[in-house]
Design an enzyme around this catalytic site. Structure first.
Site, PDB file in Angstrom:
ATOM      1  N   ASP A   1       0.736  -1.103  -0.048  1.00 32.21           N
ATOM      2  CA  ASP A   1       0.018  -0.087  -0.094  1.00 32.21           C
ATOM      3  C   ASP A   1       0.846   1.307  -0.152  1.00 32.21           C
ATOM      4  O   ASP A   1       0.565   2.392   0.571  1.00 32.21           O
ATOM      5  CB  ASP A   1      -1.028  -0.075   1.164  1.00 32.21           C
ATOM      6  CG  ASP A   1      -1.826  -1.213   1.245  1.00 32.21           C
ATOM      7  OD1 ASP A   1      -2.222  -1.674   0.277  1.00 32.21           O
ATOM      8  OD2 ASP A   1      -2.249  -1.494   2.283  1.00 32.21           O
TER       9      ASP A   1
ATOM     10  N   LYS B   1       1.739   2.239  -5.077  1.00 35.70           N
ATOM     11  CA  LYS B   1       2.366   1.597  -6.278  1.00 35.70           C
ATOM     12  C   LYS B   1       1.500   1.932  -7.441  1.00 35.70           C
ATOM     13  O   LYS B   1       1.793   2.373  -8.668  1.00 35.70           O
ATOM     14  CB  LYS B   1       2.521  -0.065  -6.040  1.00 35.70           C
ATOM     15  CG  LYS B   1       3.537  -0.183  -5.100  1.00 35.70           C
ATOM     16  CD  LYS B   1       3.727  -1.661  -4.923  1.00 35.70           C
ATOM     17  CE  LYS B   1       2.294  -2.254  -4.189  1.00 35.70           C
ATOM     18  NZ  LYS B   1       2.161  -2.185  -2.986  1.00 35.70           N
TER      19      LYS B   1
ATOM     20  N   GLY C   1      -4.687  -4.163  -3.817  1.00 33.04           N
ATOM     21  CA  GLY C   1      -5.515  -3.046  -4.136  1.00 33.04           C
ATOM     22  C   GLY C   1      -4.658  -1.968  -4.403  1.00 33.04           C
ATOM     23  O   GLY C   1      -3.985  -1.233  -3.671  1.00 33.04           O
ATOM     24  N   HIS C   2      -4.704  -1.647  -5.728  1.00 32.05           N
ATOM     25  CA  HIS C   2      -3.901  -0.373  -6.309  1.00 32.05           C
ATOM     26  C   HIS C   2      -4.794   0.668  -6.670  1.00 32.05           C
ATOM     27  O   HIS C   2      -5.784   0.588  -7.509  1.00 32.05           O
ATOM     28  CB  HIS C   2      -3.226  -0.987  -7.463  1.00 32.05           C
ATOM     29  CG  HIS C   2      -2.012  -1.960  -6.864  1.00 32.05           C
ATOM     30  ND1 HIS C   2      -1.311  -2.499  -7.906  1.00 32.05           N
ATOM     31  CD2 HIS C   2      -1.933  -2.451  -5.624  1.00 32.05           C
ATOM     32  CE1 HIS C   2      -0.477  -3.300  -7.287  1.00 32.05           C
ATOM     33  NE2 HIS C   2      -0.828  -3.203  -5.939  1.00 32.05           N
TER      34      HIS C   2
ATOM     35  N   GLN D   1       1.838  -5.864  -3.266  1.00 33.39           N
ATOM     36  CA  GLN D   1       2.386  -6.118  -1.669  1.00 33.39           C
ATOM     37  C   GLN D   1       3.619  -5.248  -1.635  1.00 33.39           C
ATOM     38  O   GLN D   1       3.988  -4.291  -2.397  1.00 33.39           O
ATOM     39  CB  GLN D   1       2.555  -7.562  -1.391  1.00 33.39           C
ATOM     40  CG  GLN D   1       1.255  -8.449  -1.168  1.00 33.39           C
ATOM     41  CD  GLN D   1       0.758  -8.657  -2.603  1.00 33.39           C
ATOM     42  OE1 GLN D   1       1.468  -9.420  -3.314  1.00 33.39           O
ATOM     43  NE2 GLN D   1      -0.585  -8.456  -2.958  1.00 33.39           N
TER      44      GLN D   1
HETATM   45  P1  GDP Z   1      -0.569   0.372  -3.518  1.00 32.04           P
HETATM   46  O1  GDP Z   1      -1.482  -0.830  -2.942  1.00 32.04           O
HETATM   47  O2  GDP Z   1       0.866   0.516  -3.476  1.00 32.04           O
HETATM   48  O3  GDP Z   1      -1.080   0.758  -4.925  1.00 32.04           O
HETATM   49  O4  GDP Z   1      -1.443   1.494  -2.659  1.00 32.04           O
HETATM   50  P2  GDP Z   1      -2.962   1.662  -2.139  1.00 32.04           P
HETATM   51  O5  GDP Z   1      -3.763   2.255  -3.589  1.00 32.04           O
HETATM   52  O6  GDP Z   1      -3.399   0.415  -1.537  1.00 32.04           O
HETATM   53  O7  GDP Z   1      -2.798   2.577  -1.111  1.00 32.04           O
HETATM   54  C1  GDP Z   1      -2.435   4.051  -1.320  1.00 32.04           C
HETATM   55  C2  GDP Z   1      -3.481   5.076  -0.959  1.00 32.04           C
HETATM   56  O8  GDP Z   1      -2.821   6.245  -0.729  1.00 32.04           O
HETATM   57  C3  GDP Z   1      -4.579   5.191  -1.893  1.00 32.04           C
HETATM   58  O9  GDP Z   1      -5.714   5.527  -1.185  1.00 32.04           O
HETATM   59  C4  GDP Z   1      -3.987   6.414  -2.896  1.00 32.04           C
HETATM   60  O10 GDP Z   1      -4.906   7.154  -3.449  1.00 32.04           O
HETATM   61  C5  GDP Z   1      -3.342   7.004  -1.694  1.00 32.04           C
HETATM   62  N1  GDP Z   1      -2.231   7.813  -2.267  1.00 32.04           N
HETATM   63  C6  GDP Z   1      -1.154   7.603  -3.149  1.00 32.04           C
HETATM   64  N2  GDP Z   1      -0.186   8.724  -2.981  1.00 32.04           N
HETATM   65  C7  GDP Z   1      -0.857   9.566  -1.915  1.00 32.04           C
HETATM   66  C8  GDP Z   1      -0.176  10.826  -1.621  1.00 32.04           C
HETATM   67  O11 GDP Z   1       0.924  11.258  -2.066  1.00 32.04           O
HETATM   68  N3  GDP Z   1      -0.747  11.679  -0.838  1.00 32.04           N
HETATM   69  C9  GDP Z   1      -2.181  10.962  -0.604  1.00 32.04           C
HETATM   70  N4  GDP Z   1      -2.565  11.978   0.604  1.00 32.04           N
HETATM   71  N5  GDP Z   1      -2.633   9.944  -0.763  1.00 32.04           N
HETATM   72  C10 GDP Z   1      -1.955   8.984  -1.576  1.00 32.04           C
HETATM   73  P1  IMO Z   2      -0.858  -4.110  -2.266  1.00 28.72           P
HETATM   74  O1  IMO Z   2      -0.540  -4.525  -3.498  1.00 28.72           O
HETATM   75  C1  IMO Z   2      -0.933  -4.624   1.946  1.00 28.72           C
HETATM   76  C2  IMO Z   2      -0.994  -8.754   3.670  1.00 28.72           C
HETATM   77  C3  IMO Z   2      -2.193  -9.141   4.611  1.00 28.72           C
HETATM   78  C4  IMO Z   2      -1.832 -10.194   5.433  1.00 28.72           C
HETATM   79  C5  IMO Z   2      -0.689 -10.600   4.392  1.00 28.72           C
HETATM   80  C6  IMO Z   2      -0.992 -12.129   3.972  1.00 28.72           C
HETATM   81  O2  IMO Z   2      -2.315  -3.298  -2.243  1.00 28.72           O
HETATM   82  O3  IMO Z   2       0.252  -3.515  -1.558  1.00 28.72           O
HETATM   83  P2  IMO Z   2      -2.468 -12.730   1.814  1.00 28.72           P
HETATM   84  O4  IMO Z   2      -4.117 -12.478   1.748  1.00 28.72           O
HETATM   85  O5  IMO Z   2      -1.583 -12.335   0.846  1.00 28.72           O
HETATM   86  O6  IMO Z   2      -2.296 -14.266   2.075  1.00 28.72           O
HETATM   87  O7  IMO Z   2      -2.184 -11.857   3.457  1.00 28.72           O
HETATM   88  O8  IMO Z   2      -0.328  -9.994   3.488  1.00 28.72           O
HETATM   89  N1  IMO Z   2      -1.369  -8.078   2.139  1.00 28.72           N
HETATM   90  C7  IMO Z   2      -1.284  -6.847   2.179  1.00 28.72           C
HETATM   91  N2  IMO Z   2      -0.834  -5.671   2.647  1.00 28.72           N
HETATM   92  N3  IMO Z   2      -1.076  -4.528   0.791  1.00 28.72           N
HETATM   93  C8  IMO Z   2      -1.223  -5.689  -0.082  1.00 28.72           C
HETATM   94  O9  IMO Z   2      -1.407  -5.317  -1.359  1.00 28.72           O
HETATM   95  C9  IMO Z   2      -1.413  -6.780   0.403  1.00 28.72           C
HETATM   96  N4  IMO Z   2      -1.640  -7.981  -0.057  1.00 28.72           N
HETATM   97  C10 IMO Z   2      -1.452  -8.971   1.193  1.00 28.72           C
HETATM   98  O10 IMO Z   2      -2.886  -7.947   4.892  1.00 28.72           O
HETATM   99  O11 IMO Z   2      -0.939  -9.410   6.287  1.00 28.72           O
HETATM  100 MG    MG Z   3      -2.810  -1.518  -1.842  1.00 29.89          MG
END
Ligand code: GDP
Ligand code: IMO
Ligand code: MG
Length: 430
Positions: free
Chosen positions: A14, A17, A41-42, A225
């Site tokens: 998270d 990416k 979840g991107h 991840q």
């Molecule tokens: P990922 O899994 O690495 O793609 O990241 P996620 O989408 O799960 O979580 C990142 C969260 O931070 C999302 O809600 C994005 O919209 C938000 N986000 C990304 N970059 C920024 C930033 O520079 N500032 C803020 N406030 N939110 C951001």
């Molecule tokens: P993105 O790509 C954050 C974590 C779960 C749990 C562990 C194992 O959005 O960064 P799983 O379901 O993979 O067997 O769970 O990994 N986990 C993540 N945490 N971002 C993710 O993906 C994750 N994918 C799995 O919360 O701790």
């Molecule tokens: Mg994510």
């Protein structure tokens, strides 16, 4: 030679990416996922409109980018169908741009059921998985029991393989977990039906990547991840079931190491983690709650609250080494805007020993104490800043501190969730 870029998470996932892959994908010809599944979840925000992708590469909103799902992913056909349909409802032509490797293992309904059953049985020791069946599906792959994408268009072969697989899994569900098994006929019918929906998208991803590369096309590999969730290099057993680090690009997409020209390590300006497991710099006070609130730290897949803490330079240093990070992208700088004094974990103490990289023994993570350095915050808004020179002086020195502590330059800074809220200091392709 044009550059191929890898985008990887360097923390516990998270890191942002998806946003950065989307940002960079306007300059590439193909975006490739190579590991994980719909546990990812991107989040992409474009002119205020939010899209969350779980399986489909984050290049899908840039029309010029082909999107490839490599053999290293475990694929839920139901999730893929749902995601494809919701993108199509927004007018995105997914099917003409998506290719899926025939070697992808399929996440079957019994994998999800087993994931839940195991977590429940573990009680307080649960991993906190996303409940998507990721672990059980990878186990079937490694035990050579898995159903693959290529099996779905061969009724007879699928029926035979599924029978063997379900005999085993229903036995475990019924006899070990004391819960009802699944009906073979129903699982078979659903798999055949879903498989037929995607049969025309199955293709030789490795071959396609070789062709693109030979033609001098630019390729972006999208990690899911993060490094600390890696099955080998992460905080085992509180990890996911795939390699999330650099080696997975080669094995999960079918390319050689010469296919990688640049590795972009994504880190938040602080740290978060969702699920259980060690988190040395975790905050349990109002500052942590403030980061969670300002950063809207809720999981993009499960909606669970994310744990928040200070940046951990010790773990980041390791991530830079493990992945051969060429440059960092620091996201969510704006979330620190109001913090008066910012702390960074710079070393761990384990008994009398001072460590500048994390311990190899995962159990030791529980006993670590963190040594911090403090830095003055900038206490003004950085939200939406697009030029490095416009950042407050203290924000610039915070970035310099990250570079010095973690051993790689900062090349991109993110100042908000929207695609345009970004500072590209040095483009990975330059
Ligand atoms: P990922 O899994 O690495 O793609 O990241 P996620 O989408 O799960 O979580 C990142 C969260 O931070 C999302 O809600 C994005 O919209 C938000 N986000 C990304 N970059 C920024 C930033 O520079 N500032 C803020 N406030 N939110 C951001
Ligand atoms: P993105 O790509 C954050 C974590 C779960 C749990 C562990 C194992 O959005 O960064 P799983 O379901 O993979 O067997 O769970 O990994 N986990 C993540 N945490 N971002 C993710 O993906 C994750 N994918 C799995 O919360 O701790
Ligand atoms: Mg994510």
């Amino acid at each position: 030679m044009t550059k191929s870029i890898v985008v990887l998470g360097t923390q516990w996932g998270d890191e942002g990416k998806g946003k950065i892959v989307d940002l960079l994908s306007k300059d590439v010809d193909a975006v490739v996922r190579f590991q994980g599944g719909h546990n990812a979840g991107h989040t992409l925000v474009i002119d205020g409109k939010k899209t969350v992708l779980h399986l489909i590469p984050s290049g899908i909103l840039n029309e010029g980018a082909q999107c490839l799902i490599g053999n290293g992913l475990v694929v839920s056909l139901e999730a893929l169908k749902k995601e494809t349909e919701s993108l199509e409802a927004w007018g995105v032509d997914v099917r003409s741009r998506l290719m899926i490797s025939p070697a992808c293992p399929i996440i079957m309904p019994y994998h999800e059921k087993l994931d839940h059953a195991r977590e429940k049985a573990k009680g307080a020791k649960a991993i906190g998985t996303t409940g998507r069946g990721i672990g059980p599906a990878y186990e079937d792959k490694v035990s050579r029991r898995g159903i693959r994408m290529s099996d779905l268009n061969n009724h007879e072969l699928l029926a035979e393989k599924l029978e063997e697989s379900m005999d085993y899994h229903n036995f475990v569900l019924e006899k070990y977990f004391n819960m009802p098994g699944l009906a073979y006929d129903r699982v078979l019918d659903d798999a055949l039906q879903l498989g037929a929906c995607f049969a025309d998208l199955v293709g030789d991803v490795s071959g396609e990547l070789h062709r693109l590369r030979t033609e001098g096309k630019r390729i972006l590999y999208e990690g899911a991840q993060g490094t600390l969730l890696d099955i080998d290099h992460g905080t085992y057993p509180f990890v996911t079931s795939s390699n999330t680090t650099i080696g997975a690009v080669c094995t999960g997409a079918g390319v050689g190491p010469d296919a990688i020209d640049y590795v972009l390590g994504i880190t938040k300006a602080y740290t978060t983690r969702v699920g259980s497991g060690p988190f040395p710099t975790e905050l349990f006070d109002d500052i942590g709650a403030g980061l969670a609130e300002r950063g809207a730290e809720f999981g993009a897949t499960t909606g669970r609250p994310r744990r928040c803490g200070w940046l951990d330079a010790v773990a980041l240093r390791r991530a830079a080494h493990t992945n051969g990070v060429s440059g960092f992208c620091v996201t969510k700088m704006d979330v620190l805007d109001e913090v008066e004094t910012i702390k960074v974990g710079v070393a761990y103490r384990l008994g009398d020993e001072v460590l500048d990289v994390p311990p190899q023994n995962p159990e030791a993570w529980d006993d670590l104490e963190v040594e911090y350095e403090s830095f003055p915050g900038w206490q003004q808004s950085t939200r939406g800043i697009t030029r490095f020179e416009d950042l407050p002086a203290n924000a610039k020195s915070y970035l310099a501190t990250i570079e010095a502590l973690c051993g790689a330059p900062v090349h991109i800074v993110s100042t908000g969730p929207d695609r345009k809220e970004s500072i590209i200091i040095q483009h990975p392709s330059d």
